[in-house]
Scaffold this active site. Structure first.
Site, PDB file in Angstrom:
ATOM      1  N   CYS A  41    -102.663-111.228  -5.565  1.00 15.29           N
ATOM      2  CA  CYS A  41    -101.771-112.167  -4.872  1.00 15.29           C
ATOM      3  C   CYS A  41    -100.614-112.593  -5.784  1.00 15.29           C
ATOM      4  O   CYS A  41    -100.820-112.925  -6.953  1.00 15.29           O
ATOM      5  CB  CYS A  41    -102.564-113.393  -4.424  1.00 15.29           C
ATOM      6  SG  CYS A  41    -101.561-114.567  -3.496  1.00 15.29           S
ATOM      7  N   CYS A  43    -101.468-119.955  -8.093  1.00 15.12           N
ATOM      8  CA  CYS A  43    -102.442-121.050  -7.946  1.00 15.12           C
ATOM      9  C   CYS A  43    -103.440-120.991  -9.115  1.00 15.12           C
ATOM     10  O   CYS A  43    -104.163-119.996  -9.259  1.00 15.12           O
ATOM     11  CB  CYS A  43    -103.168-120.934  -6.614  1.00 15.12           C
ATOM     12  SG  CYS A  43    -102.056-120.623  -5.211  1.00 15.12           S
ATOM     13  N   CYS A  80    -107.186-119.949  -8.844  1.00 14.70           N
ATOM     14  CA  CYS A  80    -107.586-118.836  -7.976  1.00 14.70           C
ATOM     15  C   CYS A  80    -107.808-117.510  -8.707  1.00 14.70           C
ATOM     16  O   CYS A  80    -106.909-116.989  -9.377  1.00 14.70           O
ATOM     17  CB  CYS A  80    -106.533-118.625  -6.891  1.00 14.70           C
ATOM     18  SG  CYS A  80    -107.081-117.407  -5.673  1.00 14.70           S
ATOM     19  N   CYS A 116    -114.463-116.934   9.373  1.00  5.84           N
ATOM     20  CA  CYS A 116    -113.176-117.209   8.730  1.00  5.84           C
ATOM     21  C   CYS A 116    -112.761-116.024   7.868  1.00  5.84           C
ATOM     22  O   CYS A 116    -113.512-115.617   6.972  1.00  5.84           O
ATOM     23  CB  CYS A 116    -113.283-118.433   7.823  1.00  5.84           C
ATOM     24  SG  CYS A 116    -114.070-119.830   8.605  1.00  5.84           S
ATOM     25  N   CYS A 163    -111.182-118.099  12.669  1.00  3.01           N
ATOM     26  CA  CYS A 163    -110.273-118.812  11.769  1.00  3.01           C
ATOM     27  C   CYS A 163    -109.705-117.792  10.789  1.00  3.01           C
ATOM     28  O   CYS A 163    -110.425-116.877  10.380  1.00  3.01           O
ATOM     29  CB  CYS A 163    -111.057-119.887  11.020  1.00  3.01           C
ATOM     30  SG  CYS A 163    -110.063-120.785   9.804  1.00  3.01           S
ATOM     31  N   CYS A 173    -106.801-126.407  10.129  1.00  4.62           N
ATOM     32  CA  CYS A 173    -107.863-126.569   9.138  1.00  4.62           C
ATOM     33  C   CYS A 173    -107.163-126.744   7.791  1.00  4.62           C
ATOM     34  O   CYS A 173    -106.524-125.811   7.295  1.00  4.62           O
ATOM     35  CB  CYS A 173    -108.759-125.337   9.121  1.00  4.62           C
ATOM     36  SG  CYS A 173    -110.005-125.374   7.808  1.00  4.62           S
ATOM     37  N   ARG A 214    -115.718-130.250   6.074  1.00  7.93           N
ATOM     38  CA  ARG A 214    -116.518-129.085   5.693  1.00  7.93           C
ATOM     39  C   ARG A 214    -116.859-129.103   4.202  1.00  7.93           C
ATOM     40  O   ARG A 214    -115.958-129.148   3.363  1.00  7.93           O
ATOM     41  CB  ARG A 214    -115.767-127.799   6.068  1.00  7.93           C
ATOM     42  CG  ARG A 214    -115.425-127.759   7.556  1.00  7.93           C
ATOM     43  CD  ARG A 214    -114.865-126.430   8.025  1.00  7.93           C
ATOM     44  NE  ARG A 214    -114.444-126.516   9.416  1.00  7.93           N
ATOM     45  CZ  ARG A 214    -115.260-126.411  10.474  1.00  7.93           C
ATOM     46  NH1 ARG A 214    -116.550-126.170  10.292  1.00  7.93           N
ATOM     47  NH2 ARG A 214    -114.791-126.530  11.700  1.00  7.93           N
TER      48      ARG A 214
HETATM   49  N1  SAM Z   1    -103.850-116.960   0.218  1.00 10.10           N
HETATM   50  C1  SAM Z   1    -104.070-117.905   1.222  1.00 10.10           C
HETATM   51  C2  SAM Z   1    -103.662-119.298   0.834  1.00 10.10           C
HETATM   52  O1  SAM Z   1    -103.687-119.637  -0.330  1.00 10.10           O
HETATM   53  O2  SAM Z   1    -103.331-120.072   1.737  1.00 10.10           O
HETATM   54  C3  SAM Z   1    -105.495-117.918   1.730  1.00 10.10           C
HETATM   55  C4  SAM Z   1    -106.655-117.733   0.784  1.00 10.10           C
HETATM   56  S1  SAM Z   1    -106.918-119.010  -0.421  1.00 10.10           S
HETATM   57  C5  SAM Z   1    -108.169-118.242  -1.394  1.00 10.10           C
HETATM   58  C6  SAM Z   1    -107.685-120.326   0.486  1.00 10.10           C
HETATM   59  C7  SAM Z   1    -108.096-121.559  -0.257  1.00 10.10           C
HETATM   60  O3  SAM Z   1    -109.255-121.303  -1.038  1.00 10.10           O
HETATM   61  C8  SAM Z   1    -107.127-122.152  -1.257  1.00 10.10           C
HETATM   62  O4  SAM Z   1    -106.118-122.910  -0.659  1.00 10.10           O
HETATM   63  C9  SAM Z   1    -108.037-123.040  -2.082  1.00 10.10           C
HETATM   64  O5  SAM Z   1    -108.104-124.334  -1.517  1.00 10.10           O
HETATM   65  C10 SAM Z   1    -109.392-122.351  -1.968  1.00 10.10           C
HETATM   66  N2  SAM Z   1    -109.804-121.811  -3.279  1.00 10.10           N
HETATM   67  C11 SAM Z   1    -109.324-120.709  -3.881  1.00 10.10           C
HETATM   68  N3  SAM Z   1    -109.883-120.546  -5.101  1.00 10.10           N
HETATM   69  C12 SAM Z   1    -110.744-121.577  -5.270  1.00 10.10           C
HETATM   70  C13 SAM Z   1    -111.593-121.976  -6.327  1.00 10.10           C
HETATM   71  N4  SAM Z   1    -111.675-121.286  -7.464  1.00 10.10           N
HETATM   72  N5  SAM Z   1    -112.349-123.072  -6.162  1.00 10.10           N
HETATM   73  C14 SAM Z   1    -112.261-123.796  -5.013  1.00 10.10           C
HETATM   74  N6  SAM Z   1    -111.471-123.463  -3.980  1.00 10.10           N
HETATM   75  C15 SAM Z   1    -110.706-122.379  -4.110  1.00 10.10           C
HETATM   76 FE1  SF4 Z   2    -102.984-116.325  -3.499  1.00  6.20          FE
HETATM   77 FE2  SF4 Z   2    -105.228-117.467  -4.294  1.00  6.20          FE
HETATM   78 FE3  SF4 Z   2    -103.020-118.911  -4.103  1.00  6.20          FE
HETATM   79 FE4  SF4 Z   2    -104.215-117.990  -1.845  1.00  6.20          FE
HETATM   80  S1  SF4 Z   2    -105.056-119.444  -3.298  1.00  6.20           S
HETATM   81  S2  SF4 Z   2    -102.042-117.962  -2.342  1.00  6.20           S
HETATM   82  S3  SF4 Z   2    -105.019-116.041  -2.615  1.00  6.20           S
HETATM   83  S4  SF4 Z   2    -103.363-117.190  -5.528  1.00  6.20           S
END
Ligand code: SAM
Ligand code: SF4
Ligand code: DTB
Length: 339
Positions: free
Chosen positions: A73, A77, A80, A117, A149, A209, A281
């Site tokens: 990606c 973030c 992530c 989801c 979802c 959500c 949730r």
């Molecule tokens: N890429 C899309 C986005 O960011 O909107 C969808 C997938 S992203 C993995 C969805 C959510 O997963 C993120 O907004 C975050 O809140 C949660 N998430 C991702 N990594 C995480 C982690 N290590 N611990 C807890 N929540 C996490």
């Molecule tokens: Fe990409 Fe992870 Fe951020 Fe979603 S949460 S936009 S998958 S880096």
């Protein structure tokens, strides 16, 4: 001698409240929400439980997550494992085939899940074959008879309408944290970008959500500020995932300390009080929570858990463990007909 505050044994009534617990309000202030969050633990638990019982069925919804496009990606973030900015064990993978996704959805249904989801490690949805494939997945999940979802990153209003036409029930797009703390977690898109996507989802008639993560080094004020942002949306999001950070090796947040389980309970309880009708949730982070802490989260306001031994890329308690948790507490899984 142990030093404790001395209190009278006459119950106190709080003069602070003019609105009643359980009212849906869109004028919350951070100060008010911090005050709820920091109530004596049992007072918070009692008040949240009362609102929970008054507004929600005593059943736990089982939801299944599937990563339909993993890794690589472009966003940064910091929590992530799927971000291409960090060296983690998760690498870029090809998008899954529709048939494989629908086979997983069918298994999820047979296992008792009522919501499916699908997540993609995208910054935003791009029109083209990958989006067409997601639309096909959504249509298939609806044919199987599950709530559908998706979480695909940013979305235009037109794309939201196309998802709605395909039958999508909910779009997950988290605020993740407060506006203030957000800047230190993600630099590649803004808080207002996120709010714009939520607005596009709402305009298309898809349920929203949106929630966030605790344990990223934020303060109680930040947690409260995130809840204020969510609660002050009109209408409030139908679904609010509360995640505890899964600390993944290679991400910038990997060495943060784990959250105190009591703080997870406080966050869920506070969410319940300010978002009385929303499905709260209990999401990522359960592998580090005791059974008792999870039960307390369900007691004070959580409506659902992710069911199955994987979240998107990280572990989740197994189905046997979760069946054990629900059975031990005499809790029922939400039946498909009760959706
Ligand atoms: N890429 C899309 C986005 O960011 O909107 C969808 C997938 S992203 C993995 C969805 C959510 O997963 C993120 O907004 C975050 O809140 C949660 N998430 C991702 N990594 C995480 C982690 N290590 N611990 C807890 N929540 C996490
Ligand atoms: Fe990409 Fe992870 Fe951020 Fe979603 S949460 S936009 S998958 S880096
Ligand atoms: C949400 O708030 N939590 C889920 C779901 N929405 C998509 C995702 C949790 C992901 C945890 C890290 C991982 O497994 O990659």
């Amino acid at each position: 001698m142990l030093s404790l505050p001395v209190v009278s044994d006459t119950p106190k009534t709080s003069a602070r409240e003019t609105a009643r617990d359980g009212d849906v309000r869109h004028n919350w202030t951070v100060q008010e929400v911090v005050a709820l969050h920091n109530l004596p633990f049992f007072d918070l638990v009692d008040r949240a439980r009362a609102v929970h019982r008054a507004n929600h069925a005593p059943a736990v919804q089982l939801c299944t997550l599937l990563s339909v496009k993993t890794g690589g990606c472009p966003e940064d973030c910091k929590y992530c494992p799927q971000s291409a900015h960090y060296e983690t064990e998760v690498g870029p993978e090809k998008m899954l085939d529709v048939n494989d996704v629908l086979a997983a959805a069918q298994r999820a249904k047979e296992g008792g899940s009522t919501r499916f989801c699908m997540g993609a490690a995208w910054r935003e949805v791009k029109d083209g074959p990958a989006f067409e494939r997601v639309l096909e997945m959504v249509r298939g999940v609806k044919t199987i008879g599950l709530e559908a979802c998706v979480t695909l990153g940013m979305l235009t209003e037109d794309q939201a309408h196309r998802l709605k036409e395909a039958g999508l029930d909910a779009y997950n797009h988290n605020l993740d944290t407060s506006r203030r703390a957000y800047k230190s977690i993600i630099t590649t898109r803004s808080y207002d970008d996120r709010l714009a996507t939520l607005s596009n989802v709402r305009k298309a008639g898809i349920t929203v959500c949106s929630g966030g993560i605790i344990g990223m080094g934020e303060s109680v004020d930040d947690r409260a500020a995130m809840l204020v942002e969510l609660a002050n949306l009109t209408p409030q999001p139908e679904s609010v995932p509360i995640n505890a950070l899964v600390r993944v090796a290679g991400t910038p947040l990997e060495s943060l300390p784990p959250i105190d389980p009591a703080d997870f309970v406080r966050m869920i309880a506070t969410a319940r009080l300010v978002l009385p009708k929303s499905k709260v949730r209990l999401s990522a982070g359960r592998t580090e929570l005791s059974r008792e802490a999870q039960l307390l989260c369900l007691y004070v306001g959580a409506n659902s858990i992710f069911y199955g031994d994987r979240l998107l890329t990280t572990p989740n308690p197994g189905e046997d463990e979760d069946s054990g948790l629900l059975n031990a507490a005499g809790l029922e899984a939400l039946a498909p007909s009760a959706q």
